[in-house]
Design an enzyme around this catalytic site. Sequence first.
Site, short mmCIF file in Angstrom:
data_model
loop_
_atom_site.label_atom_id
_atom_site.label_comp_id
_atom_site.label_asym_id
_atom_site.label_seq_id
_atom_site.Cartn_x
_atom_site.Cartn_y
_atom_site.Cartn_z
N ARG A 86 54.15 0.23 -44.16
CA ARG A 86 53.91 1.10 -43.02
C ARG A 86 54.05 0.39 -41.70
O ARG A 86 53.83 0.99 -40.65
CB ARG A 86 52.47 1.60 -43.10
CG ARG A 86 52.31 3.04 -43.45
CD ARG A 86 50.83 3.20 -43.69
NE ARG A 86 50.35 4.50 -43.45
CZ ARG A 86 50.07 5.36 -44.44
NH1 ARG A 86 50.32 5.05 -45.68
NH2 ARG A 86 49.57 6.52 -44.16
N ARG A 144 46.64 9.31 -36.64
CA ARG A 144 47.57 8.97 -37.74
C ARG A 144 49.02 9.20 -37.32
O ARG A 144 49.90 8.41 -37.64
CB ARG A 144 47.23 9.79 -38.99
CG ARG A 144 45.97 9.31 -39.68
CD ARG A 144 45.31 10.40 -40.51
NE ARG A 144 46.08 10.79 -41.67
CZ ARG A 144 45.83 11.89 -42.38
NH1 ARG A 144 44.85 12.71 -42.03
NH2 ARG A 144 46.56 12.17 -43.42
P1 AP5 Z 1 47.57 7.97 -47.04
O1 AP5 Z 1 46.65 8.44 -48.08
O2 AP5 Z 1 48.82 7.31 -47.40
O3 AP5 Z 1 47.79 9.17 -46.04
P2 AP5 Z 1 49.05 9.64 -45.16
O4 AP5 Z 1 50.20 8.72 -45.06
O5 AP5 Z 1 48.43 10.03 -43.87
O6 AP5 Z 1 49.66 10.75 -45.98
P3 AP5 Z 1 48.95 11.98 -46.57
O7 AP5 Z 1 48.28 11.63 -47.84
O8 AP5 Z 1 48.10 12.62 -45.50
O9 AP5 Z 1 50.16 12.98 -46.76
P4 AP5 Z 1 51.26 13.11 -47.87
O10 AP5 Z 1 52.59 12.75 -47.27
O11 AP5 Z 1 50.88 12.41 -49.14
O12 AP5 Z 1 51.23 14.68 -48.04
P5 AP5 Z 1 50.79 15.58 -49.29
O13 AP5 Z 1 51.82 15.50 -50.34
O14 AP5 Z 1 49.36 15.33 -49.68
O15 AP5 Z 1 46.79 6.93 -46.08
C1 AP5 Z 1 45.50 7.22 -45.61
C2 AP5 Z 1 45.00 6.08 -44.73
O16 AP5 Z 1 44.93 4.85 -45.51
C3 AP5 Z 1 45.88 5.70 -43.54
O17 AP5 Z 1 45.65 6.52 -42.42
C4 AP5 Z 1 45.43 4.23 -43.30
O18 AP5 Z 1 44.19 4.17 -42.69
C5 AP5 Z 1 45.28 3.72 -44.73
N1 AP5 Z 1 46.54 3.14 -45.26
C6 AP5 Z 1 47.22 3.58 -46.35
N2 AP5 Z 1 48.32 2.82 -46.55
C7 AP5 Z 1 48.31 1.88 -45.56
C8 AP5 Z 1 49.20 0.82 -45.22
N3 AP5 Z 1 50.32 0.57 -45.94
N4 AP5 Z 1 48.90 0.07 -44.14
C9 AP5 Z 1 47.79 0.30 -43.41
N5 AP5 Z 1 46.92 1.29 -43.67
C10 AP5 Z 1 47.18 2.08 -44.75
O19 AP5 Z 1 50.89 17.03 -48.60
C11 AP5 Z 1 49.96 17.43 -47.61
C12 AP5 Z 1 49.61 18.91 -47.82
O20 AP5 Z 1 50.77 19.70 -47.57
C13 AP5 Z 1 49.15 19.24 -49.25
O21 AP5 Z 1 48.13 20.19 -49.17
C14 AP5 Z 1 50.41 19.82 -49.93
O22 AP5 Z 1 50.08 20.77 -50.92
C15 AP5 Z 1 51.14 20.44 -48.75
N6 AP5 Z 1 52.59 20.35 -48.85
C16 AP5 Z 1 53.34 19.29 -49.31
N7 AP5 Z 1 54.66 19.56 -49.24
C17 AP5 Z 1 54.76 20.81 -48.72
C18 AP5 Z 1 55.87 21.68 -48.40
N8 AP5 Z 1 57.14 21.28 -48.58
N9 AP5 Z 1 55.60 22.89 -47.87
C19 AP5 Z 1 54.31 23.30 -47.67
N10 AP5 Z 1 53.22 22.53 -47.97
C20 AP5 Z 1 53.45 21.31 -48.48
#
Ligand code: AP5
Length: 257
Positions: free
Chosen positions: A120, A214
Site C-alpha cells: 500500500r 482512508r
Molecule cells: P482493509 O481491510 O484492507 O480495508 P480497505 O483497503 O479500506 O478495503 P475495504 O476492506 O474497505 O474494501 P474492499 O476493497 O475489500 O471492498 P469490499 O469487497 O469489502 O484495511 C483496513 C485498514 O487496515 C487500513 O485502513 C489500514 O489501517 C490497515 N492496513 C491494511 N493493510 C495495510 C497495509 N498494507 N499498510 C498499512 N496499513 C494497512 O466491498 C465493499 C462493499 O461494497 C461490500 O459491502 C460489497 O458487498 C460491496 N461491493 C463490492 N463490489 C461491489 C460492486 N461491484 N457493486 C456494488 N457493491 C459492491
Amino acid sequence: MTDPEPSWPLWVDLPLRRTHADGRPRTPPLGRQILIVFGPPGSGKGSHCPRVSALLGIPHLSTGDMLRAAVAAGTETGLKAKEAMQAGALVTDDLVVAVVVDRLAEPDCENGCVLDGFPRTTAQATALDDALARVNGQKVTKVIALECPDAALAKRVGGRWVHAESGRSYHVDFKKPKSLRDGAVATPETMRDDETGEALLKRADDTEEALATRLSAYHAQSAPVLAHYHTTGCVARVDGDQTQERVWEAIEDALAA
Ligand code: AP5
C-alpha cells in the site's frame, strides 16, 4: 474423464466461466503466482479475492483481516495497529511488512498467494520485491487494479456489514444476507451471516470520517504503487464500477491474459 469441479467457499457464488469468449479453454497460470489485488477502500478487493484464491488454488492474504485479527487477539502487533486502523490511517510499513514476509514463508504459500491490501506504499512494494527476489529471483506476477470513483465507494462502505470471523462481506443494498427480509431495517438482529447465522457487524473504520482519511491515504500513499509496478508490464486495470458479476468477468479475463 472431465476435471472435477473446482471447490471454493459456498458463499463465493458467482459462476465461473471455464472458456474464453471464443471457446478456448481457460488454463490457470503456471509457476509461483504472487498476485496483488489493488484498489481503494470499497473497490471490491475483499469481495473478489476469495474467488481468485479458489480459482488459482493459492491462499488469500488480506492485511486488513490479519491486522483486525491481531487487534481482536490483543497481540503486540494488534496493539500497535489499533489506533491507526480505527482512524483510517495506514499502519507503519515495518509492522505490516514483517507480518506479510513471515506469512509468505509459510508452506501453504509455496505456489503463491493473492495479496489483498498489500503493498500500500512504495516502501512496502520495494520490501516485497526484495523479499521475493531473495527466493530464486521471484517477482510479483500480476497486479489487478480495481478502479472506482470515490463517490461510489462511500455508498459501498457505508452499507457494508461483515462477518468478523470469516471476513465475509455483505451490503444492505448490493449483497443482502438471506436474513434481511424485503423492507426490513438493517440491525444486528436482521443482518446474519449466510453460512453460520451469526450476527454481522459494522467495521469500526466504516465511518464517514475514517473513510475520508482512508481515501486520502489511498490517493497520496497507495496510488503510487501502481506506477511502481507499471514499468514491469504486470498491471491489469479493471473497471470496478459495474456489477459484481461484470467485475468478476473482467478479473477472469485479466488473469487469463
Ligand atoms: P482493509 O481491510 O484492507 O480495508 P480497505 O483497503 O479500506 O478495503 P475495504 O476492506 O474497505 O474494501 P474492499 O476493497 O475489500 O471492498 P469490499 O469487497 O469489502 O484495511 C483496513 C485498514 O487496515 C487500513 O485502513 C489500514 O489501517 C490497515 N492496513 C491494511 N493493510 C495495510 C497495509 N498494507 N499498510 C498499512 N496499513 C494497512 O466491498 C465493499 C462493499 O461494497 C461490500 O459491502 C460489497 O458487498 C460491496 N461491493 C463490492 N463490489 C461491489 C460492486 N461491484 N457493486 C456494488 N457493491 C459492491
